[in-house]
Design an enzyme around this catalytic site. Sequence first.
Site, PDB file in Angstrom:
ATOM      1  N   LYS A 176       0.850  -1.194   0.000  1.00 28.15           N
ATOM      2  CA  LYS A 176       0.000   0.000   0.000  1.00 28.15           C
ATOM      3  C   LYS A 176       0.890   1.250   0.000  1.00 28.15           C
ATOM      4  O   LYS A 176       1.703   1.442   0.896  1.00 28.15           O
ATOM      5  CB  LYS A 176      -0.914  -0.017   1.222  1.00 28.15           C
ATOM      6  CG  LYS A 176      -1.855  -1.223   1.248  1.00 28.15           C
ATOM      7  CD  LYS A 176      -2.725  -1.250   2.486  1.00 28.15           C
ATOM      8  CE  LYS A 176      -1.910  -1.376   3.747  1.00 28.15           C
ATOM      9  NZ  LYS A 176      -2.742  -1.553   4.952  1.00 28.15           N
ATOM     10  N   THR A 208      -8.378   9.463   8.561  1.00 25.18           N
ATOM     11  CA  THR A 208      -7.907   8.225   7.942  1.00 25.18           C
ATOM     12  C   THR A 208      -7.647   7.121   8.963  1.00 25.18           C
ATOM     13  O   THR A 208      -6.970   6.139   8.660  1.00 25.18           O
ATOM     14  CB  THR A 208      -6.618   8.484   7.145  1.00 25.18           C
ATOM     15  OG1 THR A 208      -5.630   9.063   8.026  1.00 25.18           O
ATOM     16  CG2 THR A 208      -6.866   9.423   5.975  1.00 25.18           C
ATOM     17  N   GLY A 210      -7.880   3.860  10.828  1.00 25.84           N
ATOM     18  CA  GLY A 210      -8.441   2.551  10.515  1.00 25.84           C
ATOM     19  C   GLY A 210      -8.484   2.203   9.044  1.00 25.84           C
ATOM     20  O   GLY A 210      -9.128   1.223   8.659  1.00 25.84           O
ATOM     21  N   THR A 211      -7.786   2.968   8.204  1.00 28.81           N
ATOM     22  CA  THR A 211      -7.838   2.666   6.769  1.00 28.81           C
ATOM     23  C   THR A 211      -7.270   1.285   6.458  1.00 28.81           C
ATOM     24  O   THR A 211      -7.823   0.548   5.631  1.00 28.81           O
ATOM     25  CB  THR A 211      -7.086   3.719   5.942  1.00 28.81           C
ATOM     26  OG1 THR A 211      -5.768   3.887   6.479  1.00 28.81           O
ATOM     27  CG2 THR A 211      -7.806   5.046   5.963  1.00 28.81           C
ATOM     28  N   GLY A 212      -6.170   0.923   7.106  1.00 35.00           N
ATOM     29  CA  GLY A 212      -5.572  -0.387   6.857  1.00 35.00           C
ATOM     30  C   GLY A 212      -6.477  -1.522   7.288  1.00 35.00           C
ATOM     31  O   GLY A 212      -6.638  -2.518   6.568  1.00 35.00           O
ATOM     32  N   CYS A 213      -7.087  -1.374   8.459  1.00 32.43           N
ATOM     33  CA  CYS A 213      -8.022  -2.395   8.949  1.00 32.43           C
ATOM     34  C   CYS A 213      -9.223  -2.517   8.017  1.00 32.43           C
ATOM     35  O   CYS A 213      -9.653  -3.627   7.663  1.00 32.43           O
ATOM     36  CB  CYS A 213      -8.518  -2.035  10.347  1.00 32.43           C
ATOM     37  SG  CYS A 213      -7.231  -1.885  11.589  1.00 32.43           S
TER      38      CYS A 213
END
Length: 264
Positions: A176, A208, A210-213
């Site tokens: 990412k 942003t 929690g974007t990865g989760c």
Amino acid sequence: MSNRAKALTIAGSDSGGGAGIQADLKTFHQFGVYGMSAITAITAQNTLGVSGVYPLPTEAVAHQIREVLLDLGADAAKTGMLFDAAIIRAVAAELDPYRNIKLVVDPVMIAKGGAKLLRDDAIEALKKDLLPLAEVVTPNLPEAEVLTGMLIRTPEHMREGAKVIHALGARYVMMKGGHLEGDEVLDILYDGQAFYEIAHERIQTRHTHGTGCTFSAALTAELAKGRPLVQAVETANRFIFEAIRTAPELGGGHGPTNHWAAIE
């Protein structure tokens, strides 16, 4: 027997609701997937940061996974915050007999506000015990730097890093690129032979958290429904773009994304 797709998240609890178990279950629901959970740690946090981390006993984590899979089963699973080496080894031991479950490993290491969510001594356990079980691993660039020992600052660095991480055993590597500079975000998927690139506009916002989760949960949900990996990545990518673009602007810090965002 119901044919409803099922997904298990193994991660920490976010009291602010923007990341971790809460974000995963909300995302599963939005995708029409039945969500189950195994909590690894409880965090005290809000949009301003993480003020406390309380890991669960290793056996409690393993027991949750064991009971879910013995009865309900899962089509796909994802890991998030695992905190320490003992929990990682326990998670890997519980998942190892279920190689038919598509596993998404989100190597959560640091919270948006800078709090450490994975101990230094757990990195080797993550690489040795968990990545070989993964259908796909989804590191951001700081996480990829830890996994590879490389400095990753360009798309070419991302491709080289993906090769190193792929050699650790994951079938696919989703790099990412949100931490690269520029008006465009470039993500790179690697399958061991070819690279697949996804570029999209960068949204200028502080919301942003929690974007990865959320991205990895969307990817897990699509895999649970039987979608091919590349198609699942594309759908998850569109979803997180919309979730960021339409963020509800909650809290005084890094606010959550919009888990009600349109899937398509």
